[in-house]
Design an enzyme around this catalytic site. Structure first.
Site, short mmCIF file in Angstrom:
data_model
loop_
_atom_site.label_atom_id
_atom_site.label_comp_id
_atom_site.label_asym_id
_atom_site.label_seq_id
_atom_site.Cartn_x
_atom_site.Cartn_y
_atom_site.Cartn_z
N LYS A 61 0.81 -1.22 0.00
CA LYS A 61 0.00 0.00 0.00
C LYS A 61 0.84 1.27 0.00
O LYS A 61 1.90 1.33 0.61
CB LYS A 61 -0.94 0.02 1.21
CG LYS A 61 -2.07 -0.97 1.12
CD LYS A 61 -3.19 -0.67 2.09
CE LYS A 61 -2.79 -0.85 3.52
NZ LYS A 61 -3.95 -0.77 4.43
N ALA A 110 20.01 3.00 14.99
CA ALA A 110 20.90 3.50 16.05
C ALA A 110 20.79 5.01 16.21
O ALA A 110 21.11 5.54 17.28
CB ALA A 110 22.34 3.10 15.73
#
Length: 402
Positions: free
Chosen positions: A170, A199
């Protein structure tokens, strides 16, 4: 590609039309095969890693339009340009605004203008999207409508992109105050998932993605729930990076199980012809809550509130025990997720349910947890039941109920 053409009238000899017997109706049927790749690949921007440009042959004069959001530009813009320069690929970078409030048709038009300005060859030059789920939705939608289909590659840099927005078909943008009201089904040719991007996220955006992982755990993967229950707080603090001491890596299993569980549900129903989808769990009330709370709530935070509410509804129906409900809400807390919001009242929830019914072909098709790790669908949730559940959830939040 399979196809067939049928007419309602016969033709004459030799296939010619017979005078006085015209063909006035044709039925056209075609089936298009859809294939796309989702791959875990760490260190994508390392100069020795060719995963992003693996379709570029040595000696080719290759060009790529790369679309990033403003956060990615700040954190990785220099590395992205250096990567393409190192590999001899001409690169133009388009920077879009970041965040849900900017997820609209205006930004889609910006992508389309850049596609035109770059003079992209839509057969050989896939657009590359590097960013969060919002950016991928914008670029995917633009690619789907530009010259009716332009290939694209997506590289999510957020956890919610890794496990949810980056693995399905989608695309969509918000319109007129409604979430994802305009969109298409158009998967990227290739999705590259690099956990090291996480991170640089703050804890709140890790929590945001953990909500979608918790969704998969609650409706189909009890083992995944157990991992979140045992390790969730640590995974949040460590941003799902691998431990440096070589210990067992719960982060890897959590991410892999979440992605596999999502794809397992999406693959047989990619175009959502079947409206009873367990992955809609947490997405019945959250779209309205999220849009009314903008920019206060992130997507995953609204999903968590939806899951808390429907867990209480399930408890009231005897589908979930009070101890299971306690564990669910406790895990949400450990993952840094909210389980209540002041908008979680019948005044907003009742219209939200009606909106969901309208988009699910006139039925609620409401997924509710059945214990931990499975789900059932109901079509008979009443407004009184919804009001009672919202009040109990508020009482639990303020410590007035056990």
């Amino acid at each position: 590609m399979q196809s067939g053409l049928q007419s309602t009238e016969r033709t004459g000899s030799g296939g010619l039309f017979t005078v006085g017997n015209p063909i006035t109706h044709w039925s056209v049927r075609a089936v298009k095969q859809v294939d796309y790749e989702v791959r875990l690949e760490e260190g994508l921007l390392d100069l020795g890693n060719r995963a992003i440009i693996e379709d570029v042959a040595d000696g080719d004069h290759a060009r790529r339009l790369v679309v990033v959001d403003s956060v990615v530009e700040e954190l990785y813009g220099a590395r992205i340009r250096a990567y393409f320069e190192h590999h001899g690929v001409e690169c133009r970078v388009l920077v879009l605004e970041d965040g849900e409030p900017a997820k609209d048709l205006r930004q889609v038009q910006e992508v389309i203008k850049s596609l035109d300005g770059f003079g992209i060859d839509r057969r050989r030059e896939p657009v590359i999207a590097i960013g969060g789920g919002v950016l991928m939705d914008i670029v995917g939608f633009a690619a789907s409508i530009y010259r009716r289909a332009t290939p694209w590659i997506r590289i999510p840099t957020t956890l919610i992109g890794l496990v949810d927005a980056g693995v399905g078909a989608k695309t969509g943008v918000n319109n007129d105050g409604h979430k994802n009201r305009v969109g298409t089904y158009f998967p990227a040719d290739r999705t590259l998932l690099d956990r090291t991007f996480l991170a640089t996220l703050d804890e709140r955006h890790i929590s945001n993605g953990l909500a979608e992982i918790l969704k998969i755990a609650l409706i189909k993967d009890e083992r995944l729930f157990g991992l979140l229950e045992e390790h969730g707080a640590r995974l949040l603090a460590e941003r799902l990076q691998s431990p440096p001491d070589g210990a067992a890596d719960a982060a890897v299993e959590v991410v892999e199980r979440a992605i596999h569980g999502m794809l397992e549900e999406l693959q047989p129903n990619l175009w959502e012809k079947v409206l009873e989808r367990v992955v809609d769990y947490g997405h019945s009330f959250s779209p309205v809550i999220e849009m009314h709370a903008l920019p206060e709530l992130l997507h995953g935070e609204a999903v968590a509130i939806d899951m808390a509410l429907t867990t209480v509804i399930a408890e009231q129906r005897g589908l979930v025990t009070s101890e299971e409900r306690r564990r669910v809400l406790s895990v949400m807390t450990g993952l840094g997720l909210p389980s209540w919001h002041e908008l979680c009242t019948p005044k907003l929830l009742v219209p939200a349910l009606r909106d969901t019914v309208r988009h699910r072909d006139g039925q609620q098709r409401l997924p509710l947890p059945q214990g931990i790790g499975s789900a059932v669908f109901v079509n008979d949730l009443t407004e009184n039941e919804l009001e009672s559940a919202s009040q109990l959830l508020a009482d639990l939040h303020w410590g007035d109920a056990r």
